[in-house]
Design an enzyme around this catalytic site. Structure first.
Site, PDB file in Angstrom:
ATOM      1  N   GLY A 276       0.803  -1.229   0.000  1.00  0.00           N
ATOM      2  CA  GLY A 276       0.000   0.000   0.000  1.00  0.00           C
ATOM      3  C   GLY A 276       0.829   1.270   0.000  1.00  0.00           C
TER       4      GLY A 276
ATOM      5  N   LYS B 244       3.238   4.140  -1.351  1.00  0.00           N
ATOM      6  CA  LYS B 244       3.470   4.734  -2.671  1.00  0.00           C
ATOM      7  C   LYS B 244       4.918   5.192  -2.785  1.00  0.00           C
ATOM      8  CE  LYS B 244      -1.191   6.136  -3.880  1.00  0.00           C
ATOM      9  NZ  LYS B 244      -2.128   5.871  -2.792  1.00  0.00           N
ATOM     10  N   MET B 245       5.566   4.685  -3.807  1.00  0.00           N
ATOM     11  CA  MET B 245       6.980   5.007  -4.030  1.00  0.00           C
ATOM     12  C   MET B 245       7.087   6.011  -5.181  1.00  0.00           C
ATOM     13  SD  MET B 245       9.889   2.250  -5.213  1.00  0.00           S
ATOM     14  CE  MET B 245       8.877   1.575  -6.527  1.00  0.00           C
ATOM     15  N   PRO B 246       7.731   7.153  -4.990  1.00  0.00           N
ATOM     16  CA  PRO B 246       7.874   8.088  -6.111  1.00  0.00           C
ATOM     17  C   PRO B 246       8.507   7.399  -7.321  1.00  0.00           C
ATOM     18  CG  PRO B 246       8.550   9.124  -4.067  1.00  0.00           C
ATOM     19  CD  PRO B 246       8.313   7.664  -3.752  1.00  0.00           C
TER      20      PRO B 246
ATOM     21  N   GLY C  77      13.394   8.496  -8.617  1.00  0.00           N
ATOM     22  CA  GLY C  77      14.223   8.619  -7.420  1.00  0.00           C
ATOM     23  C   GLY C  77      15.631   9.002  -7.806  1.00  0.00           C
ATOM     24  N   LEU C  78      16.454   9.223  -6.801  1.00  0.00           N
ATOM     25  CA  LEU C  78      17.855   9.583  -7.070  1.00  0.00           C
ATOM     26  C   LEU C  78      18.750   8.365  -6.872  1.00  0.00           C
ATOM     27  CD1 LEU C  78      19.743  12.087  -7.666  1.00  0.00           C
ATOM     28  CD2 LEU C  78      20.204  12.094  -5.207  1.00  0.00           C
ATOM     29  N   GLY C  79      19.462   7.979  -7.934  1.00  0.00           N
ATOM     30  CA  GLY C  79      20.473   6.927  -7.814  1.00  0.00           C
ATOM     31  C   GLY C  79      21.729   7.526  -7.215  1.00  0.00           C
TER      32      GLY C  79
ATOM     33  N   ASP D  54      17.978   5.989  -3.586  1.00  0.00           N
ATOM     34  CA  ASP D  54      18.441   4.614  -3.703  1.00  0.00           C
ATOM     35  C   ASP D  54      19.911   4.525  -3.334  1.00  0.00           C
ATOM     36  OD1 ASP D  54      18.015   1.787  -4.843  1.00  0.00           O
ATOM     37  OD2 ASP D  54      19.864   2.461  -5.800  1.00  0.00           O
TER      38      ASP D  54
ATOM     39  N   TYR E  39      27.724   0.968  -1.649  1.00  0.00           N
ATOM     40  CA  TYR E  39      28.044   2.257  -2.287  1.00  0.00           C
ATOM     41  C   TYR E  39      28.887   3.162  -1.374  1.00  0.00           C
ATOM     42  CZ  TYR E  39      24.159   1.059  -5.485  1.00  0.00           C
ATOM     43  OH  TYR E  39      23.309   0.437  -6.359  1.00  0.00           O
TER      44      TYR E  39
ATOM     45  N   LYS F  89      20.360  -1.911   0.370  1.00  0.00           N
ATOM     46  CA  LYS F  89      20.436  -3.298  -0.138  1.00  0.00           C
ATOM     47  C   LYS F  89      21.363  -4.205   0.670  1.00  0.00           C
ATOM     48  CE  LYS F  89      19.919  -1.186  -4.698  1.00  0.00           C
ATOM     49  NZ  LYS F  89      20.775   0.015  -4.742  1.00  0.00           N
TER      50      LYS F  89
ATOM     51  N   HIS G 260      20.594  -7.422  -2.989  1.00  0.00           N
ATOM     52  CA  HIS G 260      21.292  -6.682  -4.053  1.00  0.00           C
ATOM     53  C   HIS G 260      21.518  -7.520  -5.316  1.00  0.00           C
ATOM     54  CE1 HIS G 260      24.204  -3.074  -4.587  1.00  0.00           C
ATOM     55  NE2 HIS G 260      23.781  -3.474  -5.744  1.00  0.00           N
TER      56      HIS G 260
HETATM   57  N1  LIG Z   1      20.814  -2.811  -8.066  1.00  0.00           N
HETATM   58  C1  LIG Z   1      21.900  -2.733  -8.814  1.00  0.00           C
HETATM   59  O1  LIG Z   1      22.697  -3.681  -8.936  1.00  0.00           O
HETATM   60  C2  LIG Z   1      22.198  -1.445  -9.479  1.00  0.00           C
HETATM   61  C3  LIG Z   1      23.027  -1.416 -10.623  1.00  0.00           C
HETATM   62  C4  LIG Z   1      23.262  -0.185 -11.253  1.00  0.00           C
HETATM   63  C5  LIG Z   1      22.709   0.948 -10.732  1.00  0.00           C
HETATM   64  N2  LIG Z   1      21.902   0.903  -9.609  1.00  0.00           N
HETATM   65  C6  LIG Z   1      21.253   2.114  -9.064  1.00  0.00           C
HETATM   66  O2  LIG Z   1      20.735   2.837 -10.178  1.00  0.00           O
HETATM   67  C7  LIG Z   1      21.304   4.152 -10.154  1.00  0.00           C
HETATM   68  C8  LIG Z   1      21.460   4.694 -11.560  1.00  0.00           C
HETATM   69  O3  LIG Z   1      22.299   3.865 -12.339  1.00  0.00           O
HETATM   70  P1  LIG Z   1      23.773   4.290 -12.811  1.00  0.00           P
HETATM   71  O4  LIG Z   1      24.365   5.182 -11.787  1.00  0.00           O
HETATM   72  O5  LIG Z   1      24.465   3.022 -13.165  1.00  0.00           O
HETATM   73  O6  LIG Z   1      23.565   5.025 -14.185  1.00  0.00           O
HETATM   74  P2  LIG Z   1      22.569   6.111 -14.834  1.00  0.00           P
HETATM   75  O7  LIG Z   1      21.683   6.714 -13.814  1.00  0.00           O
HETATM   76  O8  LIG Z   1      21.994   5.450 -16.015  1.00  0.00           O
HETATM   77  O9  LIG Z   1      23.615   7.177 -15.331  1.00  0.00           O
HETATM   78  C9  LIG Z   1      24.340   7.976 -14.435  1.00  0.00           C
HETATM   79  C10 LIG Z   1      25.373   8.746 -15.222  1.00  0.00           C
HETATM   80  O10 LIG Z   1      24.724   9.611 -16.146  1.00  0.00           O
HETATM   81  C11 LIG Z   1      25.063  10.965 -15.903  1.00  0.00           C
HETATM   82  N3  LIG Z   1      23.812  11.731 -16.011  1.00  0.00           N
HETATM   83  C12 LIG Z   1      22.815  11.786 -15.115  1.00  0.00           C
HETATM   84  N4  LIG Z   1      21.791  12.530 -15.581  1.00  0.00           N
HETATM   85  C13 LIG Z   1      22.167  12.959 -16.809  1.00  0.00           C
HETATM   86  C14 LIG Z   1      21.548  13.781 -17.775  1.00  0.00           C
HETATM   87  N5  LIG Z   1      20.343  14.305 -17.559  1.00  0.00           N
HETATM   88  N6  LIG Z   1      22.218  14.022 -18.924  1.00  0.00           N
HETATM   89  C15 LIG Z   1      23.448  13.515 -19.144  1.00  0.00           C
HETATM   90  N7  LIG Z   1      24.090  12.719 -18.250  1.00  0.00           N
HETATM   91  C16 LIG Z   1      23.460  12.446 -17.091  1.00  0.00           C
HETATM   92  C17 LIG Z   1      25.656  10.981 -14.510  1.00  0.00           C
HETATM   93  O11 LIG Z   1      26.659  11.966 -14.371  1.00  0.00           O
HETATM   94  P3  LIG Z   1      26.520  13.227 -13.350  1.00  0.00           P
HETATM   95  O12 LIG Z   1      26.418  12.678 -11.958  1.00  0.00           O
HETATM   96  O13 LIG Z   1      27.772  13.970 -13.598  1.00  0.00           O
HETATM   97  O14 LIG Z   1      25.286  13.965 -13.781  1.00  0.00           O
HETATM   98  C18 LIG Z   1      26.267   9.594 -14.391  1.00  0.00           C
HETATM   99  O15 LIG Z   1      27.538   9.574 -14.972  1.00  0.00           O
HETATM  100  C19 LIG Z   1      22.632   3.936  -9.429  1.00  0.00           C
HETATM  101  O16 LIG Z   1      23.184   5.153  -9.032  1.00  0.00           O
HETATM  102  C20 LIG Z   1      22.201   3.031  -8.324  1.00  0.00           C
HETATM  103  O17 LIG Z   1      21.524   3.763  -7.323  1.00  0.00           O
HETATM  104  C21 LIG Z   1      21.641  -0.286  -8.998  1.00  0.00           C
END
Ligand SMILES: NC(=O)c1ccc[n+]([C@@H]2O[C@H](COP(=O)([O-])OP(=O)(O)OC[C@H]3O[C@@H](n4cnc5c(N)ncnc54)[C@H](OP(=O)(O)O)[C@@H]3O)[C@@H](O)[C@H]2O)c1
Length: 345
Positions: free
Chosen positions: A16, A18-20, A23-25, A50, A55, A84, A117
């Site tokens: 029940g 609600k998740m935005p 979100g911010l990675g 997230d 991390y 995670k 994870h």
């Molecule tokens: N569960 C898992 O195993 C797993 C695996 C991968 C990722 N994740 C999660 O997912 C999140 C996102 O994935 P990700 O970090 O791999 O990659 P992503 O969000 O696809 O890409 C992030 C990269 O893109 C750049 N960026 C962000 N917004 C942008 C925009 N509007 N225009 C141009 N470049 C942009 C960022 O640089 P700047 O910071 O310089 O903007 C960064 O280098 C992670 O941070 C993490 O929280 C989880």
């Protein structure tokens, strides 16, 4: 499952809550960057964050969240915080201690969602070398995840990087169904069958690396590893649509995923890009453009951040493994397996 009437669209979990939808990675964001970025993100309106114990940034994230709550600028129930269970915690008796450690780092009494994870574990062999363990008992771990909900340490539980088969098996053998799958998903790797399965079983999906993780090339080079990932933001179809909709390529890509009822957690520490990434809920792609973007799917060959065990980081003799901050810890040498391996967070 998705409510998207405003620019604050949410995905409703089976508990029940609600998740935005956006979100911010935070993977690859170092402590210093993270503190500044968190203040900015909260000011911009981000409420879903997230992270993961791997991390190494739970502390700065928790520090800023607590500062905002103490200042009365935000309430705990307005936030959605995910962290995670790491691969080294994939063993009975280790699940709750790992979450308690994350809660201590985050300075929170509970998280909104705790995810496994990845499906594999990391254990130490007779020589004390970290090795990947593909024989983890998912059902046993899941029972301990369910117990975390029972005792209130997390509101929701889910999995990350699990395959359809692994999720189907868990669904058959659980008391509390996974409420969320976090998995790599972007135009090159759309995982249509997996998403359909999850949605059909009441499991929300959040896309990690929703922009195709364009920072990965630099991340690898911080470890001295040469690996070039494709820059999806430069695809001609995306740049053409960006022009036509008066948006950016990143916004088109995020909108394509969100419009399919999948959440996104783009990582950025740049105020401009964080703002841009949040502003994807106030416009709509036409059916025709949705189809054009869906046709970019390359199936498994489009996967960019594939999970690997990271045992090479665990085994690094030069100090504490720094899984997500290569700029703080540069590797001095590479070997063949690193060059050929893929990554994940
Ligand atoms: N569960 C898992 O195993 C797993 C695996 C991968 C990722 N994740 C999660 O997912 C999140 C996102 O994935 P990700 O970090 O791999 O990659 P992503 O969000 O696809 O890409 C992030 C990269 O893109 C750049 N960026 C962000 N917004 C942008 C925009 N509007 N225009 C141009 N470049 C942009 C960022 O640089 P700047 O910071 O310089 O903007 C960064 O280098 C992670 O941070 C993490 O929280 C989880």
């Amino acid at each position: 499952m998705m409510s998207s009437s405003s620019n604050r669209a949410t995905l409703e979990l089976s508990n029940g809550v609600k998740m935005p939808a956006v979100g911010l990675g935070t993977w690859q964001a170092t402590s210093g960057d993270m503190t500044t970025a968190m203040h900015e993100a909260l000011s911009l309106g981000y409420r879903h964050f997230d992270t993961a114990i791997l991390y190494e940034n739970e502390r700065p994230i928790g520090g800023v969240l607590n500062y905002w709550m103490e200042q009365g600028r935000i309430r705990r129930d307005e936030l959605f915080v995910t962290t995670k269970l790491p691969p080294t915690g994939m063993y009975p008796g280790k699940v709750e201690p790992y979450l308690r450690k994350s809660l201590e780092n985050l300075m929170l009494d509970y998280v909104d969602m705790y995810l496994v994870h990845c499906p594999n574990g990391i254990k130490r062999d007779e020589e004390n070398t970290a090795v990947e363990d593909t024989q983890v008992d998912h059902v046993a771990i899941w029972k301990e995840m369910e117990a975390l909900v029972d005792c209130g340490l997390t509101k929701a539980i889910g999995i990350s990087n699990f395959s359809l088969e692994q999720i189907a098996s868990l669904v058959k053998n659980c008391r509390i169904r996974p409420m969320n799958l976090q998995t790599e998903l972007h135009v090159y790797f759309q995982q249509k069958e997996l998403v359909e399965f999850c949605h059909g079983h009441g499991i929300t999906v959040v896309a990690c690396s929703p922009l195709g993780s364009p920072g990965l090339t630099a991340f690898y080079s911080g470890y001295g590893v040469v690996k070039n990932v494709p820059n999806l933001l430069e695809l001609p179809l995306l740049t053409e649509m960006a022009k036509r909709y008066d948006r950016t390529a990143a916004q088109i890509m995020l909108r394509h995923t969100v419009q399919k009822g999948v959440g996104v957690i783009p990582k950025s520490t740049s105020p401009k890009r964080m703002k841009e990434n949040l502003e994807v809920l106030d416009f709509e792609l036409t059916t025709e453009d949705m189809e054009k973007l869906s046709a970019l799917d390359m199936g498994t060959s489009g996967q960019i951040t594939k999970w690997e065990s990271w045992t090479w980081v665990e085994n690094d003799p030069s100090g504490t493994p720094s899984h997500h901050a290569p700029q703080e810890k540069k590797r001095t040498s590479t070997n063949k397996s690193e060059e050929t391996s893929s990554t994940s967070s």
